[in-house]
Design a protein around this motif. Structure first.
Motif, short mmCIF file in Angstrom:
data_model
loop_
_atom_site.label_atom_id
_atom_site.label_comp_id
_atom_site.label_asym_id
_atom_site.label_seq_id
_atom_site.Cartn_x
_atom_site.Cartn_y
_atom_site.Cartn_z
N LYS A 16 34.17 27.84 52.11
CA LYS A 16 35.42 27.39 52.71
C LYS A 16 35.79 26.02 52.12
CE LYS A 16 37.30 29.97 55.99
NZ LYS A 16 38.72 30.39 55.87
N CYS A 17 37.09 25.79 51.90
CA CYS A 17 37.53 24.51 51.37
C CYS A 17 37.82 23.54 52.51
CB CYS A 17 38.80 24.68 50.54
SG CYS A 17 39.46 23.13 49.95
N TYR A 18 37.29 22.32 52.40
CA TYR A 18 37.53 21.30 53.42
C TYR A 18 38.24 20.08 52.84
CZ TYR A 18 34.82 24.10 56.59
OH TYR A 18 34.40 25.15 57.39
N LYS A 49 30.09 24.65 43.67
CA LYS A 49 29.68 23.35 43.12
C LYS A 49 30.69 22.25 43.43
CE LYS A 49 27.02 25.27 39.28
NZ LYS A 49 27.02 25.50 37.81
N CYS A 50 31.77 22.61 44.13
CA CYS A 50 32.79 21.61 44.45
C CYS A 50 32.39 20.80 45.67
CB CYS A 50 34.14 22.28 44.71
SG CYS A 50 35.44 21.12 45.14
N VAL A 51 32.69 19.52 45.66
CA VAL A 51 32.31 18.64 46.78
C VAL A 51 33.01 19.02 48.07
CG1 VAL A 51 31.72 16.65 45.36
CG2 VAL A 51 34.07 16.95 46.14
N ALA A 69 44.54 27.35 38.24
CA ALA A 69 43.31 26.58 38.50
C ALA A 69 43.50 25.67 39.71
CB ALA A 69 42.93 25.75 37.29
N CYS A 70 42.39 25.36 40.38
CA CYS A 70 42.43 24.37 41.46
C CYS A 70 42.22 23.00 40.82
CB CYS A 70 41.33 24.62 42.49
SG CYS A 70 41.28 23.29 43.70
N ALA A 71 43.29 22.22 40.77
CA ALA A 71 43.24 20.90 40.12
C ALA A 71 42.49 19.89 40.96
CB ALA A 71 44.66 20.41 39.85
S1 SF4 Z 1 39.81 25.16 46.78
FE1 SF4 Z 1 39.55 23.66 45.15
S2 SF4 Z 1 39.13 21.73 46.21
FE2 SF4 Z 1 38.80 23.37 47.68
S3 SF4 Z 1 36.61 23.80 47.58
FE3 SF4 Z 1 37.65 25.20 46.18
S4 SF4 Z 1 37.60 24.21 44.19
FE4 SF4 Z 1 37.15 22.67 45.75
#
Ligand code: SF4
Length: 104
Positions: A77-79, A69-71, A97-99
């Motif tokens: 994968k995280c971008y 659900k993260c933008v 946590a991922c802030a």
């Molecule tokens: S690592 Fe953090 S910022 Fe990156 S996609 Fe996951 S929740 Fe979002």
């Protein structure tokens, strides 16, 4: 690859806010807020387990992430350009946590 800053100083991979693990896994399949996420790669540094895990601190890192659900999440994968991991003094990955998480 995201630039990562990690506040979890008591993780065995942490070296001066850098992660030495090379890649991490962020959990939180159903996360709606950053506190629903966690760094599943966290391993508490134990006094009797001194390792050389902190020899290669990286400022940029590859992040696999379940928080769909993260933008910044595409295909697990995280971008994000920059990611902050919080949870100083954590004893368990659930206390991290991922802030940077931001709900779509
Ligand atoms: S690592 Fe953090 S910022 Fe990156 S996609 Fe996951 S929740 Fe979002």
């Amino acid at each position: 690859m995201a630039e990562l800053k990690c506040a979890v100083e008591n993780c065995m991979y942490n070296n001066s806010d850098c992660c030495c693990k090379g890649d991490i896994m962020v959990g939180g399949m159903r996360a709606c807020t950053c506190d629903d996420t966690c760094c599943e790669s966290f391993r508490e540094q134990k006094a009797d387990r001194m390792t050389n895990a902190t020899e290669h601190p990286c400022r940029t890192i590859s992040i696999d992430c379940e928080a769909v659900k993260c933008v910044y999440n595409t295909n697990y994968k995280c971008y994000a350009d920059h990611v902050d991991i919080k949870g100083c003094g954590a004893n368990d990955c659930r206390e991290t946590a991922c802030a940077t998480f931001k709900e779509r």
